[in-house]
Each structure stands twice: as C-alpha cells, then as structure tokens.
Design a protein around this motif. Structure first.
Motif, short mmCIF file in Angstrom:
data_model
loop_
_atom_site.label_atom_id
_atom_site.label_comp_id
_atom_site.label_asym_id
_atom_site.label_seq_id
_atom_site.Cartn_x
_atom_site.Cartn_y
_atom_site.Cartn_z
N TYR A 36 0.84 -1.21 0.00
CA TYR A 36 0.00 0.00 0.00
C TYR A 36 0.86 1.24 0.00
N LEU A 37 0.59 2.16 -0.93
CA LEU A 37 1.27 3.44 -0.99
C LEU A 37 0.24 4.51 -0.61
N PRO A 38 0.46 5.20 0.52
CA PRO A 38 -0.53 6.17 1.00
C PRO A 38 -0.92 7.18 -0.07
N GLN A 39 -2.20 7.51 -0.09
CA GLN A 39 -2.77 8.40 -1.10
C GLN A 39 -3.10 9.77 -0.50
N PRO A 40 -3.18 10.81 -1.34
CA PRO A 40 -2.92 10.84 -2.78
C PRO A 40 -1.42 10.91 -3.07
N GLU A 41 -1.08 10.68 -4.35
CA GLU A 41 0.31 10.68 -4.78
C GLU A 41 0.64 11.94 -5.58
N VAL A 42 1.93 12.28 -5.59
CA VAL A 42 2.42 13.34 -6.47
C VAL A 42 2.21 12.89 -7.92
N PRO A 43 1.64 13.71 -8.78
CA PRO A 43 1.37 13.28 -10.16
C PRO A 43 2.66 13.11 -10.97
N ALA A 44 2.55 12.36 -12.05
CA ALA A 44 3.69 12.14 -12.94
C ALA A 44 4.12 13.45 -13.60
N THR A 45 5.41 13.51 -13.96
CA THR A 45 5.97 14.66 -14.65
C THR A 45 6.85 14.16 -15.79
N ARG A 46 7.45 15.09 -16.51
CA ARG A 46 8.31 14.71 -17.62
C ARG A 46 9.49 13.88 -17.14
N SER A 47 10.04 14.22 -15.96
CA SER A 47 11.20 13.48 -15.46
C SER A 47 10.83 12.08 -15.02
N ASN A 48 9.59 11.88 -14.58
CA ASN A 48 9.09 10.56 -14.18
C ASN A 48 7.72 10.36 -14.81
N PRO A 49 7.68 10.04 -16.10
CA PRO A 49 6.39 9.97 -16.80
C PRO A 49 5.47 8.87 -16.31
N ARG A 50 6.01 7.86 -15.63
CA ARG A 50 5.17 6.78 -15.12
C ARG A 50 4.76 6.99 -13.66
N GLY A 51 5.20 8.09 -13.10
CA GLY A 51 4.80 8.40 -11.73
C GLY A 51 5.98 8.52 -10.80
#
Length: 355
Positions: A36-51
């Motif tokens: 389990y990864l606590p929510q909410p998460e930081v959204p994806a960006t260009r440097s990490n396109p998959r999250g």
C-alpha cells in the motif's frame, strides 16, 4: 502458487536513495505487487512519466522540515544530517508523524513510503514506526553516481540545481557528485538500525523478479511467498529496461578527479555490501572510513573557499539592507517609489526544491 502470508504486525518499507537512483521504479513496482502506498500521490511529470510514487502528505511534511532545518535536498554538507535530525526529533514532529503512520497502517499491513527527502530523516521514521507499533525497514537504491549526475543534468538542468542548493553554482556536477557521496554514506549509516536491503537499479530493470525476490526475503515481506499472475503482469508492464534512459561514465562528469575517485570508492563498497547480503562489518568499517575521508575533504574545501563564503555573506546582508530601505521608503512616501513592493519582502531563503 502459495498464497502470500499476512504479516503479524504492520510493516513499513522506506525506499531511500539519492534522487534519480531508481527509487520511483522500486516504489512503483512494490505498489503494483500489492504493497500500500498512502494516497494521494504526487502526479507524474516529464522526469518521471510513469509516476513518482510519493505520498503528497509525506512530501509536504518533509519539505517543511528541510526548510526548518535549513537543509537542501541536494545538500553536500556532512553536518546537514545532524541539522535534519534535530528537526525530525522535535516531540511535536514525532507525534505528527506517528499519528499519520498509525492512521495509514490501519488501512494496510504493508506500507511503502518513497520521497527523496526521506534520506535525510531515516532516524525520525524509525523512531515513529517503533512508537506506532510498526516494523520499519529500508530499501536502498544504488545507481552509479555518474549516471545519477547525468540524469539530473538531463531532466533538471542548471536551473533546477539552483533551486536544490539555494543559489547559483558554477558547476552543478561538482555539487551533485558531492551530494551523492554525502547522501549515500548517510543513508547507509542510518539504515544499519533496521532490516534493510541494497538494490542496484540495473538489477531491478534487468530482472525485477530476482531483484525484488531477494529484497522481499531480506525485508520479510509477504510477497516473498509469491504474487498473483495479475500483479506480476502489472510489474512487467511497468518495469521496462528502457527506463534506464541515461547511461554515463566519469568522463562525462565535470568534477575534480579526487571527488570522482571518492565517489567511485563509495560506489564499489556499496556494491560489495549489496553482494554480501546488505550486512557486513568489514564493508561498514570501510564505509565509515570513506565517510571520514569525505568530511575531511569537505572541511578542506570550505577552508579554501572561506573568503568567497564571507564575500557572499556580505553581499547577501547588503542586499537585505537595500530591500528593507526600499520598503521603508515606500511606506513613508509611496509616491516617491511607485515601483516598490507593497508588502515587506521576505529576504530569508525559504524556497523549496521544485518537483
């Protein structure tokens, strides 16, 4: 297939390592496998396109602590760990984290938390986990420092570096190499106090089943007993060898040879420790010696640059005085200085690393 065994107590996996070391890939894979990864998460960006796989609460919490401690995410100062430790040890801070951790552990028995800033605060997390009745552990990501520096340059550039360190610098590669040494040695030392595993980024993207299988055994996670075909398929789609986009060697890093040699020695010793099961007294003693070497190198560099440091401090003080004078003039006679700001400027450097 054997069904995963549920742990008797809640478990916390801290994914740690210098930024661009593969921490997002590791945290994302664990999430896809069922942690389990606590929510909410930081959204994806260009440097990490998959999250990024970073809980928003954790990022905001640790950004605040770094600001309070006057520590930057890319800090190369050896004593920055002590400053961060003092901020994390405050009773109110510990209580805030313990309360959050207990609440999140009520949602699931196995949590994964990833935020590059956590590397500064592992003792804080270990203490809070113990108080919350949670078993803490650390997954340390290893990636060659030349690739880390190259990846930061590719995705962050010099402007991001100025935000990371709190000012301009003539050579981002020097600070980023020093920061890699500082963080890697600090994380290794702090993680000795809990179950841990050291995982090479190249092993994770090359064969995630073998890499995470070893990690699960060392951290006593339920996925060591097996995973569902659906979970494995999700990780197959997520962990792509093409994620290893930046490959570099020392010839591409503009930094003093002495600093690059020290980083290479730390890299080799961390690799040896990983091969020996993440625990070895000989390797830990060698890393302690490398930590002392880095402290001496940093102290020597500070002494050499002392005149420049003093000049920068004088310049900052003069700038602050000019800003305060402009503000007073605008308050006394706004018409005499129509371009002045209407509120007193905050000249303290409290900016935070952009994500």
């Amino acid at each position: 297939m054997t069904e995963p065994a549920a742990p008797s107590r809640g478990r916390l996996v801290m994914v740690a390592g210098p930024g661009r070391s593969g921490t997002s890939t590791a945290a994302g894979a664990l999430k896809h496998l069922g942690l389990y990864l606590p929510q909410p998460e930081v959204p994806a960006t260009r440097s990490n396109p998959r999250g990024h796989f970073e809980p928003v609460w954790v990022v905001q919490f640790q950004r605040r602590l770094l600001s309070e401690a006057n520590v930057r995410q890319a800090d190369a100062r050896p004593h920055a760990f002590a400053l961060a430790g003092q901020a994390g040890a405050q009773p109110a801070t510990q209580e805030e984290l313990r309360h959050w951790l207990a609440r999140e552990c009520a949602r699931a028995l196995e949590l994964v938390v990833k935020d590059p800033r956590s590397s500064w605060f592992l003792p804080m997390w270990l203490r809070a986990a113990d108080e919350a009745g949670v078993v803490p552990s650390a997954l340390l990501m290893l990636r060659h420092p030349a690739e880390v520096v190259g990846s930061k340059q590719t995705y962050y550039g010099s402007r991001q570096h100025e935000e990371e360190v709190g000012g301009s610098a003539s050579s981002p590669s020097i600070n980023r190499t020093a920061n890699w040494i500082n963080l890697t040695l600090g994380i290794e030392c702090a993680s000795r106090a809990c179950p841990r595993t050291l995982l090479r980024y190249v092993d994770l993207v090359g064969d995630w089943r073998a890499a995470l299988g070893r990690a699960a055994e060392q951290l006593d996670l339920s996925i060591r007993h097996g995973t569902s075909p659906e979970a494995a398929a999700r990780v197959d789609d997520f962990v792509d060898p093409n994620l290893h986009r930046v490959r570099a060697d020392w010839d591409q890093v503009e930094a003093p040879q002495r600093l690059k040699d020290l980083a290479q020695d730390v890299w080799q010793e961390m690799g040896r420790l990983a091969e020996l099961g993440s625990r070895d007294k000989g390797s830990e003693r060698a890393l302690d010696q490398l930590r002392d070497t880095y402290r001496c190198l940093y102290s020597e560099s500070e002494a050499i640059a002392h005149s420049s440091i003093q000049a920068a401090q004088r310049s900052t003080k003069k700038k602050g005085r000019r800003l305060r004078q402009r503000h007073r003039a605008s308050v006394d006679d706004p018409a005499a200085n129509p371009g002045a700001v209407s509120a007193p400027p905050d000249i303290r450097d409290a900016s935070l690393p952009a994500r």
